[in-house]
Scaffold this motif. Sequence first.
Motif, PDB file in Angstrom:
ATOM      1  N   THR A 147       0.805  -1.226   0.000  1.00 26.32           N
ATOM      2  CA  THR A 147       0.000   0.000   0.000  1.00 26.32           C
ATOM      3  C   THR A 147       0.834   1.271   0.000  1.00 26.32           C
ATOM      4  N   ILE A 148       2.022   1.232   0.607  1.00 29.31           N
ATOM      5  CA  ILE A 148       2.870   2.429   0.671  1.00 29.31           C
ATOM      6  C   ILE A 148       3.475   2.700  -0.709  1.00 29.31           C
ATOM      7  N   PRO A 149       3.421   3.943  -1.215  1.00 24.24           N
ATOM      8  CA  PRO A 149       3.998   4.244  -2.537  1.00 24.24           C
ATOM      9  C   PRO A 149       5.499   3.966  -2.567  1.00 24.24           C
ATOM     10  N   PRO A 150       6.027   3.450  -3.714  1.00 21.28           N
ATOM     11  CA  PRO A 150       5.303   3.160  -4.952  1.00 21.28           C
ATOM     12  C   PRO A 150       4.815   1.710  -4.996  1.00 21.28           C
ATOM     13  N   SER A 151       3.542   1.488  -4.785  1.00 26.01           N
ATOM     14  CA  SER A 151       2.978   0.142  -4.775  1.00 26.01           C
ATOM     15  C   SER A 151       2.757  -0.353  -6.196  1.00 26.01           C
ATOM     16  N   ILE A 152       3.395  -1.461  -6.536  1.00 26.28           N
ATOM     17  CA  ILE A 152       3.236  -2.021  -7.877  1.00 26.28           C
ATOM     18  C   ILE A 152       1.789  -2.459  -8.098  1.00 26.28           C
ATOM     19  N   GLY A 153       1.165  -3.014  -7.044  1.00 26.72           N
ATOM     20  CA  GLY A 153      -0.224  -3.439  -7.173  1.00 26.72           C
ATOM     21  C   GLY A 153      -1.159  -2.287  -7.494  1.00 26.72           C
ATOM     22  N   LEU A 154      -0.957  -1.136  -6.850  1.00 26.35           N
ATOM     23  CA  LEU A 154      -1.804   0.027  -7.113  1.00 26.35           C
ATOM     24  C   LEU A 154      -1.568   0.576  -8.518  1.00 26.35           C
ATOM     25  N   ILE A 155      -0.328   0.508  -8.996  1.00 25.07           N
ATOM     26  CA  ILE A 155      -0.041   0.949 -10.363  1.00 25.07           C
ATOM     27  C   ILE A 155      -0.760   0.069 -11.368  1.00 25.07           C
ATOM     28  N   VAL A 156      -0.716  -1.254 -11.145  1.00 22.15           N
ATOM     29  CA  VAL A 156      -1.399  -2.188 -12.047  1.00 22.15           C
ATOM     30  C   VAL A 156      -2.909  -1.940 -12.016  1.00 22.15           C
ATOM     31  N   PHE A 157      -3.474  -1.745 -10.815  1.00 21.94           N
ATOM     32  CA  PHE A 157      -4.914  -1.478 -10.706  1.00 21.94           C
ATOM     33  C   PHE A 157      -5.281  -0.203 -11.463  1.00 21.94           C
ATOM     34  N   VAL A 334      -1.829 -11.341 -10.334  1.00 21.17           N
ATOM     35  CA  VAL A 334      -2.795 -12.024 -11.202  1.00 21.17           C
ATOM     36  C   VAL A 334      -4.209 -11.605 -10.833  1.00 21.17           C
ATOM     37  N   ASN A 335      -4.503 -11.571  -9.544  1.00 20.91           N
ATOM     38  CA  ASN A 335      -5.836 -11.188  -9.097  1.00 20.91           C
ATOM     39  C   ASN A 335      -6.195  -9.764  -9.505  1.00 20.91           C
ATOM     40  N   VAL A 336      -5.237  -8.860  -9.359  1.00 18.55           N
ATOM     41  CA  VAL A 336      -5.501  -7.473  -9.735  1.00 18.55           C
ATOM     42  C   VAL A 336      -5.811  -7.383 -11.226  1.00 18.55           C
ATOM     43  N   LEU A 337      -5.037  -8.080 -12.037  1.00 21.18           N
ATOM     44  CA  LEU A 337      -5.239  -8.037 -13.483  1.00 21.18           C
ATOM     45  C   LEU A 337      -6.561  -8.684 -13.902  1.00 21.18           C
ATOM     46  N   LEU A 338      -6.895  -9.792 -13.276  1.00 19.18           N
ATOM     47  CA  LEU A 338      -8.082 -10.535 -13.681  1.00 19.18           C
ATOM     48  C   LEU A 338      -9.370  -9.955 -13.118  1.00 19.18           C
ATOM     49  N   LEU A 339      -9.332  -9.514 -11.858  1.00 21.05           N
ATOM     50  CA  LEU A 339     -10.573  -9.158 -11.174  1.00 21.05           C
ATOM     51  C   LEU A 339     -10.945  -7.687 -11.269  1.00 21.05           C
ATOM     52  N   THR A 340      -9.976  -6.825 -11.567  1.00 26.66           N
ATOM     53  CA  THR A 340     -10.294  -5.393 -11.672  1.00 26.66           C
ATOM     54  C   THR A 340     -11.399  -5.131 -12.690  1.00 26.66           C
ATOM     55  N   PRO A 341     -11.334  -5.702 -13.920  1.00 32.02           N
ATOM     56  CA  PRO A 341     -12.425  -5.441 -14.881  1.00 32.02           C
ATOM     57  C   PRO A 341     -13.767  -5.992 -14.420  1.00 32.02           C
ATOM     58  N   THR A 348     -18.206   0.553  -8.271  1.00 33.34           N
ATOM     59  CA  THR A 348     -18.673   1.900  -8.621  1.00 33.34           C
ATOM     60  C   THR A 348     -20.193   1.924  -8.764  1.00 33.34           C
ATOM     61  N   GLY A 349     -20.775   0.783  -9.183  1.00 37.85           N
ATOM     62  CA  GLY A 349     -22.226   0.696  -9.333  1.00 37.85           C
ATOM     63  C   GLY A 349     -22.971   0.800  -8.016  1.00 37.85           C
ATOM     64  N   ILE A 350     -22.307   0.401  -6.911  1.00 43.27           N
ATOM     65  CA  ILE A 350     -22.969   0.506  -5.603  1.00 43.27           C
ATOM     66  C   ILE A 350     -22.511   1.749  -4.839  1.00 43.27           C
ATOM     67  N   GLY A 351     -21.815   2.643  -5.560  1.00 44.85           N
ATOM     68  CA  GLY A 351     -21.517   3.948  -4.983  1.00 44.85           C
ATOM     69  C   GLY A 351     -20.150   4.121  -4.366  1.00 44.85           C
ATOM     70  N   LEU A 352     -19.234   3.163  -4.544  1.00 46.67           N
ATOM     71  CA  LEU A 352     -17.893   3.294  -3.975  1.00 46.67           C
ATOM     72  C   LEU A 352     -16.995   4.089  -4.922  1.00 46.67           C
ATOM     73  N   ASP A 353     -16.168   4.947  -4.354  1.00 44.08           N
ATOM     74  CA  ASP A 353     -15.179   5.669  -5.147  1.00 44.08           C
ATOM     75  C   ASP A 353     -14.151   4.675  -5.670  1.00 44.08           C
ATOM     76  N   PRO A 354     -13.764   4.749  -6.951  1.00 44.49           N
ATOM     77  CA  PRO A 354     -12.808   3.782  -7.494  1.00 44.49           C
ATOM     78  C   PRO A 354     -11.453   3.802  -6.799  1.00 44.49           C
ATOM     79  N   VAL A 355     -11.029   4.965  -6.300  1.00 43.35           N
ATOM     80  CA  VAL A 355      -9.762   5.042  -5.574  1.00 43.35           C
ATOM     81  C   VAL A 355      -9.885   4.330  -4.228  1.00 43.35           C
ATOM     82  N   HIS A 356     -10.971   4.590  -3.513  1.00 41.87           N
ATOM     83  CA  HIS A 356     -11.243   3.923  -2.234  1.00 41.87           C
ATOM     84  C   HIS A 356     -11.287   2.405  -2.423  1.00 41.87           C
ATOM     85  N   PHE A 357     -12.036   1.964  -3.428  1.00 42.78           N
ATOM     86  CA  PHE A 357     -12.129   0.535  -3.698  1.00 42.78           C
ATOM     87  C   PHE A 357     -10.778  -0.040  -4.080  1.00 42.78           C
ATOM     88  N   GLY A 358     -10.013   0.683  -4.894  1.00 42.88           N
ATOM     89  CA  GLY A 358      -8.730   0.173  -5.376  1.00 42.88           C
ATOM     90  C   GLY A 358      -7.755  -0.118  -4.256  1.00 42.88           C
TER      91      GLY A 358
END
Length: 427
Positions: A147-157, A334-341, A348-358
Amino acid sequence: MTLVFPVFLILLFTAMPAAFAIGIASLLYYLVDSPIPVSIAVQKLATATQSFPLLAIPLFILAGNLMNRTGITHRLLDFSKMLTGWMVGGMAQVSIVLSTLMGGVSGSAVADASMQSRILGGHMIERGYSKGFTAAVIAYSAVITATIPPSIGLIVFGFVGNVSIGKLLLAGIVPGLLLMVIYMFVAWGISKRNNYQPELDSLPTLKELGNSFVRSIWALMFPVLLLVGIRFGVFTPTEAGAFVVLYSLVVGIFIHKELDWKAAMEALHDSVTDVGVVTLIVMTSAMLGHVFVLDQVPQTISQLILGLSDNTLVVFMLVMLFMVVVGMLMEATVNVLLLTPILLPLATGIGLDPVHFGVIFVTMVSLGGNTPPVGVCMYTVCGLLKVSTWDYFVASIPFILSFLALMVFLLLVPDLVMYLPNQFSGF
């Protein structure tokens, strides 16, 4: 599509690398179920690499490997000892704080876990810490790195979900710090019960703390310069990757004077290996992502979950439970790549901010690296420290429970995650 998931799971559980399992299962869809030519699959493989934002990943990986060979790690270790070595369970506290500081250097939980296993693990066991607790502390503190920058997972998301990478990096800071605090409380309680002693005999003086801070200043300045540079438009998140490589070289060659030609070649070799693994997963995941679009998988899963409840909190709790389960089966990237879409439109459909969710999403799937049966961090730490997975799992239960409690808290109080991105809205 009915063939893809069974084939993927069968290949995965035969110990085939995830990238090949994804690629073979996806190719099977094009050959059997899809009216689209197989050549489209090849095009998806190629176009996945033609991304400017994705270029940040190999650059950050290279920077992390360079910094690990410039003496930064040992300086951060000394600074962590000064900060927390006087506490009960001093070495456990040092491990947790070091992971937080290393998050701004490596950006990789696995890299942090393997480094700490070599540097701290043996010393902790010699000091009387149980092997299971030692492995659990090192593995779970490494999650902070995600979670702490620079997080590779957050960049991929951010790349896959088309979400601001700058905002994601900022949003990861508060959750990372909160995770550090909670883990420190857990480690303190366990250490108190088992009578694990402090590493230092007394509190360090202000002079000792100041000297250690000065020695570590170049490592501590790295994430600050990174975020400030992005915020004020000096460089984009992708260009920041090139900046940090140059920064690593300057620090290693001219300031610390510990980066020689041999160390630079070792860093380059490790980076090529790491980047190759990540890139292959990105390429095959792009092919599978196209399969998801063709078969409307995101819409199907959204309808399934929303059909169980119309309460926003219940829906996201179900999503979090789903993330825990898939995190136990597949590696975080793998999970980030597969499940993000799939999950981002639902969130976002239930009202969550994409950054918060990410931030919650990337942190949640990172937990899977520490749980059986496919826990990369778990196997790395247990292998290096020669710890049985059962001893490790038993010792890790308090860390798992505290982690999940924090994730639920961050879900219910989104302002904690969104405070920094909202304050620096120029990202």
